[in-house]
Design a protein around this motif. Sequence first.
Motif, PDB file in Angstrom:
ATOM      1  N   MET A  47       0.809  -1.228   0.000  1.00  0.00           N
ATOM      2  CA  MET A  47       0.000   0.000   0.000  1.00  0.00           C
ATOM      3  C   MET A  47       0.837   1.271   0.000  1.00  0.00           C
ATOM      4  N   GLY A  48       2.132   1.157  -0.279  1.00  0.00           N
ATOM      5  CA  GLY A  48       2.919   2.351  -0.543  1.00  0.00           C
ATOM      6  C   GLY A  48       3.839   2.843   0.549  1.00  0.00           C
ATOM      7  N   ARG A  49       3.959   2.109   1.639  1.00  0.00           N
ATOM      8  CA  ARG A  49       4.788   2.609   2.730  1.00  0.00           C
ATOM      9  C   ARG A  49       6.256   2.747   2.316  1.00  0.00           C
ATOM     10  N   SER A  50       6.850   1.681   1.797  1.00  0.00           N
ATOM     11  CA  SER A  50       8.256   1.760   1.400  1.00  0.00           C
ATOM     12  C   SER A  50       8.460   2.722   0.246  1.00  0.00           C
ATOM     13  N   ALA A  51       7.456   2.849  -0.620  1.00  0.00           N
ATOM     14  CA  ALA A  51       7.565   3.801  -1.735  1.00  0.00           C
ATOM     15  C   ALA A  51       7.740   5.228  -1.227  1.00  0.00           C
ATOM     16  N   LEU A  52       7.143   5.550  -0.088  1.00  0.00           N
ATOM     17  CA  LEU A  52       7.280   6.905   0.453  1.00  0.00           C
ATOM     18  C   LEU A  52       8.663   7.135   1.053  1.00  0.00           C
ATOM     19  N   GLY A 104       1.314  13.598  -1.114  1.00  0.00           N
ATOM     20  CA  GLY A 104       1.780  14.586  -2.088  1.00  0.00           C
ATOM     21  C   GLY A 104       2.994  14.116  -2.863  1.00  0.00           C
ATOM     22  N   ALA A 105       3.066  12.794  -3.128  1.00  0.00           N
ATOM     23  CA  ALA A 105       4.251  12.229  -3.773  1.00  0.00           C
ATOM     24  C   ALA A 105       3.992  11.746  -5.196  1.00  0.00           C
TER      25      ALA A 105
END
Length: 211
Positions: free
Chosen positions: A46-51, A109-110
């Motif tokens: 769900m995007g945690r590491s992507a952030l 906002g990424a």
Amino acid sequence: MPVTADLLDAARAAPGFMPDDEGTALYEAARAVAVPGPLLEVGSWMGRSALYLAAAARETGRQVVTVDHHRGSEEHQPGWEYHDPTLVDPAVGLLDTLPRFRRTIADAGAEDVVIAVVARSEVLAPLWATPLALLFLDGSHTEESARRDQDAWVAKLAVGGTLAIHDVFPDPADGGQAPYGVYRRVVASGEFTELPGTGSLRLLGRTSSPR
């Protein structure tokens, strides 16, 4: 930089399984890479590491590419330990984490630095030609899929780039062995030197081209 701090705060608050000390180590590793190229992660949930990667990308003027089919790994399927029925798309009867991933990235906002590719990693890899500055392997953890991700992507990492492997547990009592197998094979190749890691996150710097 306040915007970077905001992204790191968003990463810590996002749904996911990566501990903050490992996520921070991933961010620091991505920020420190000296060679040009994008940051690419295999396995996004769900995007945690992507952030964490997005924070480094924003500081260094890079892009983050995330590769995930967003149907969940084996452990997320019905009857398994990490299954969440709220993530099932009733129209097709399959998990779909893409809406939650997009919300995570948008809320932080990424969207300007994170490019999501919805595909199996081995399907995208033959189409990919740009040398990577950092490769983060965190996909499905079966032996077959972990080896497939390794075979598909490690050769695309530039000399001077960094390979990050998540959930590396030398002791089987601590976790699955597939990522540890990837780590051992990479080390045995003689193409990498080990960098300081944190927890289950292993970091290796590429010192020579694939043989």
